[in-house]
Each structure stands twice: as C-alpha cells, then as structure tokens.
Write an enzyme that holds these catalytic residues in place. Structure first.
Site, PDB file in Angstrom:
ATOM      1  N   LYS A 122     -10.060  33.568 -50.461  1.00 48.64           N
ATOM      2  CA  LYS A 122     -10.561  34.511 -51.414  1.00 48.64           C
ATOM      3  C   LYS A 122     -12.104  34.668 -51.680  1.00 48.64           C
ATOM      4  O   LYS A 122     -12.648  35.846 -51.737  1.00 48.64           O
ATOM      5  CB  LYS A 122      -9.967  34.230 -52.907  1.00 48.64           C
ATOM      6  CG  LYS A 122      -8.509  34.692 -53.108  1.00 48.64           C
ATOM      7  CD  LYS A 122      -8.213  34.635 -54.449  1.00 48.64           C
ATOM      8  CE  LYS A 122      -6.768  35.077 -54.820  1.00 48.64           C
ATOM      9  NZ  LYS A 122      -6.263  34.880 -56.394  1.00 48.64           N
ATOM     10  N   LYS A 140       0.524  36.807 -44.262  1.00 39.59           N
ATOM     11  CA  LYS A 140       1.365  36.902 -45.266  1.00 39.59           C
ATOM     12  C   LYS A 140       1.335  38.381 -45.969  1.00 39.59           C
ATOM     13  O   LYS A 140       0.255  38.805 -45.987  1.00 39.59           O
ATOM     14  CB  LYS A 140       1.692  35.708 -46.489  1.00 39.59           C
ATOM     15  CG  LYS A 140       0.270  35.938 -47.270  1.00 39.59           C
ATOM     16  CD  LYS A 140       0.497  34.866 -48.345  1.00 39.59           C
ATOM     17  CE  LYS A 140      -0.758  35.180 -49.353  1.00 39.59           C
ATOM     18  NZ  LYS A 140      -0.621  34.786 -50.613  1.00 39.59           N
ATOM     19  N   LYS A 186      -0.746  41.451 -52.218  1.00 42.14           N
ATOM     20  CA  LYS A 186      -0.742  42.241 -52.841  1.00 42.14           C
ATOM     21  C   LYS A 186      -2.181  42.891 -52.934  1.00 42.14           C
ATOM     22  O   LYS A 186      -2.809  43.936 -53.592  1.00 42.14           O
ATOM     23  CB  LYS A 186      -0.356  41.952 -54.366  1.00 42.14           C
ATOM     24  CG  LYS A 186      -1.341  40.806 -55.087  1.00 42.14           C
ATOM     25  CD  LYS A 186      -1.219  40.482 -56.316  1.00 42.14           C
ATOM     26  CE  LYS A 186       0.418  39.905 -56.862  1.00 42.14           C
ATOM     27  NZ  LYS A 186       0.235  39.066 -58.035  1.00 42.14           N
TER      28      LYS A 186
HETATM   29  P1  AMP Z   1       0.632  35.919 -56.300  1.00 41.88           P
HETATM   30  O1  AMP Z   1       0.745  37.600 -55.745  1.00 41.88           O
HETATM   31  O2  AMP Z   1      -0.304  35.342 -55.571  1.00 41.88           O
HETATM   32  O3  AMP Z   1       0.423  35.773 -57.875  1.00 41.88           O
HETATM   33  O4  AMP Z   1       1.854  35.299 -56.163  1.00 41.88           O
HETATM   34  C1  AMP Z   1       2.970  35.416 -56.938  1.00 41.88           C
HETATM   35  C2  AMP Z   1       4.280  34.553 -56.477  1.00 41.88           C
HETATM   36  O5  AMP Z   1       4.721  35.140 -55.179  1.00 41.88           O
HETATM   37  C3  AMP Z   1       3.908  33.006 -55.933  1.00 41.88           C
HETATM   38  O6  AMP Z   1       4.813  32.188 -56.091  1.00 41.88           O
HETATM   39  C4  AMP Z   1       3.565  33.053 -54.697  1.00 41.88           C
HETATM   40  O7  AMP Z   1       3.881  32.152 -53.770  1.00 41.88           O
HETATM   41  C5  AMP Z   1       4.669  34.244 -54.053  1.00 41.88           C
HETATM   42  N1  AMP Z   1       4.164  35.073 -53.015  1.00 41.88           N
HETATM   43  C6  AMP Z   1       3.245  35.832 -52.802  1.00 41.88           C
HETATM   44  N2  AMP Z   1       2.911  36.262 -51.726  1.00 41.88           N
HETATM   45  C7  AMP Z   1       4.345  35.902 -51.055  1.00 41.88           C
HETATM   46  C8  AMP Z   1       4.741  36.111 -49.729  1.00 41.88           C
HETATM   47  N3  AMP Z   1       4.240  37.172 -48.619  1.00 41.88           N
HETATM   48  N4  AMP Z   1       6.086  35.649 -49.252  1.00 41.88           N
HETATM   49  C9  AMP Z   1       6.677  34.940 -50.137  1.00 41.88           C
HETATM   50  N5  AMP Z   1       6.233  34.558 -51.346  1.00 41.88           N
HETATM   51  C10 AMP Z   1       5.137  35.178 -51.747  1.00 41.88           C
END
Ligand code: AMP
Ligand code: TRP
Length: 325
Positions: free
Chosen positions: A111, A193, A196
C-alpha cells in the site's frame, strides 16, 4: 461457544473475492460459534477517504453482511469506531510492538509502495489496530482470506508477548483460511489478487454489478493459451474462472471440466456469466430491500453488545499494565 471475529473495510467496492474469501465462511460459522463481525472504518481512514463516501460505504458494507446471510439475531454486527476500546487497546499494544515487525508487513509495503514517505503512521500501525480488534474479544478464530494471515501471525505474537509480560489475559487466536476461494485473482490479471482498489473495473465483479456488467466483464476476462477447459497451475486465468464457477455454482471443478470437455472458452464463459448473475440476483434483491435506518439500528445494538465484552477486557488490561481506572 468459541468466539469468532472478522471485519471488512468500508472502502472501495466489495467484490466476489471478498465474498468467497471471507463473508461466505462467516455465514457458515454463525450457527455453532459466537460471531462478531465488524465494519472497520478506523482501518479505512489509514488511507485518504472522502468523508461523505465513507459514511455511505460503512452502511453499504453492513448491508452486504446482512444480504449475504449474516443474521443479527445470531451474530453481532457493528461499526469499529462505535466501540472506543479498539483505539484504546491499539495504543497499549503499540507499546509492545517493535518497528521492524511492522516494516515486514507485505500489505504495508504494497500500500505504501513508492510513496513510503507519504504513508501515514496510521497505515504503518494498521496491523496493531487489527490485533486490538481481535484480542479485545478474546477471539479464538479469525476467518479471512490468505492476504490477512501475516497480520494474524503478528496478532498471535503480540498476544503471547503481552501475556508473558503482564499475565494471561489474551486468547491466542488462529486464522481460519479456507482452501478454496482464499485468493480469488483479478479478471484482468490472474497473477494479482482481485482487489477493491484495482485501477480497472475489469479487475473485479462487484457484489452490486448489474447482470450486463457481469456478462461484459466475464467476456473481457483474460484467458490462457490453449482451448481445453482444465484446471491447472500453469493456466492461472482459467483456474481462477473455474474456482469462481465452482464456488458460486455449487459444482465441483471435476464436473465442470467434464461438462466442457468438447466445448471452448466461449461457451464456458457464457455459462459462467449466468452462474454469477444467478448468484447475484437474490443477493441484490435482499440488499435493495434493506432499509438504511433499520440497518443503523442493528449497528447501534451491535455496538452495545460488543462494548460489554470490549470494556471488560480493557479493564483487565489496564489493571495488568498498571493504569489507574
Ligand atoms: P479487504 O478488502 O482488504 O477489506 O478484505 C476483506 C476480506 O476479504 C479479508 O478477509 C480478505 O482476506 C478477503 N479478500 C480480499 N480480497 C480477496 C481476494 N481477492 N480473494 C479472497 N479473499 C479476499
Ligand atoms: N485488515 C483486514 C482486511 O483488510 C480487515 C480487518 C480489520 C480485520 N480488523 C480485522 C479482519 C480483524 C479480521 C479481523 O481485510
């Protein structure tokens, strides 16, 4: 019942990676665990956010939890900043965290990237706040996607260090990572990956995408060379699409491979788009039927329940550290 804690940041759009990597597992856990699910707004502000958008996104994430099947009668749902103990415990954990431990965190490195000089203290400290989230509730299991495992390792280290120094207060938690879906890759780049914060909307399928958007994004998704529909490590794009098909369509990869034995990518992609649309339709119907004021009420009630546990832990922590209450 064992306690479970997890959270998602109200920033960017929630995509099927978030659902498959995290939220889907939460729904299964709530029947035989005491679950606490948080919208982690204090984490979101570690990078710049538009205040109006942040408010909107916070309610949106809560609605996504509810539409996905998190039941407020079984689980506690709340907003992180409503329970001040999160920030309070993070400060205390800061005093036992070493700078190199945070410098090692890959999410920080990603980040902060080239702008390390511009990165805030909050972004650097992000994993300590996450440790506070988890430890406040004496959490046993933390269901997350693979990218969060390093943060949970740090949480375990901090819990053990605190307990050794001040007495057995914290439970040492473990990460609950499911094999399938733990890392859904970008549709435009299967080496990274699904994210968002991706620059292109062709990277992800948002949980609020329209059927036409879904069809277009899957049509444009990159594929590997060759024609056969087979799951293989050297076909990362196809492996990712097969994983999504399997998890959202409820069919095994083997069955899907057999179904497309004599067919090509075009048929496969067309059907995959429909599998995703069929999953999203009832989800979005529930999402759209939720009333913002009712959701806010659920969040306020959730915060009250969470605070009972959080304030009890904080009072143990303060006593152990030698802070006058
Ligand atoms: P975040 O978007 O970083 O707030 O992630 C929220 C949750 O979604 C966390 O548990 C991450 O590990 C999971 N997560 C985010 N991106 C992925 C992805 N591409 N594949 C699987 N899990 C994800
Ligand atoms: N860091 C997590 C993410 O980006 C979100 C999060 C914050 C979290 N606090 C947490 C997840 C506590 C699990 C437990 O995905």
């Amino acid at each position: 019942m064992e306690r479970i804690f997890s959270g998602v940041q109200p920033s960017g759009v929630l995509h099927i990676g978030n659902y498959l990597g995290a939220i889907k597992n939460w729904v299964n856990l709530q029947n035989d665990h005491q679950c606490i699910f948080c919208v982690v707004d204090l984490h979101a502000i570690t990078v710049s956010q538009d205040p109006k958008e942040l408010l909107k996104k916070t309610v949106e994430v809560a609605k996504i939890y509810l539409a996905a099947g998190i039941d407020p009668k079984k689980s506690t749902i709340f907003v992180q900043s409503h329970v001040k103990e999160h920030a309070e415990l993070a400060w205390i954990l800061n005093t036992i965290t070493k700078i190199p431990e945070l410098e090692r965190m890959t999410q920080f490195k990603d980040k902060a990237k080239d702008g390390k000089k511009e990165a805030s203290m909050g972004l650097f400290d992000y994993p300590v706040l996450m440790a506070a989230d988890i430890l406040l509730y004496k959490t046993v299991g933390v269901p997350v996607g693979e990218d969060q495992v390093q943060h949970i390792e740090l949480t375990r280290d901090l819990a053990q260090r605190f307990n050794n120094k001040f007495g057995e207060i914290f439970t040492v938690p473990k990460a609950l990572v499911r094999k399938e879906g733990a890392r859904i890759m970008g549709l435009d780049d299967p080496i990274k990956k699904m994210s968002k914060s991706a620059a292109s909307q062709y990277n992800y399928i948002s949980l609020t995408d329209s059927p036409d958007d879904v069809r277009e994004k899957i049509k444009k998704a990159v594929t590997d060379s060759g024609k056969e529909i087979v799951f293989s490590q050297d076909k990362p794009a196809l492996a990712n699409l097969l994983t999504i098909y399997s998890l959202l369509g409820g069919q095994t990869i083997k069955d899907i491979e057999a179904k497309y034995k004599d067919k090509g990518y075009a048929d496969f992609k067309k059907d995959l788009a429909e599998v995703v649309v069929e999953f999203l339709e009832p989800f979005q119907e529930k999402y759209n039927a939720l009333d913002d004021n009712e959701v806010l009420e659920i969040l306020r009630e959730g915060a009250k329940k969470a605070q009972v546990i959080a304030s009890q832990t904080m009072s143990e922590v303060k006593k152990a550290v030698g802070l006058i209450e």
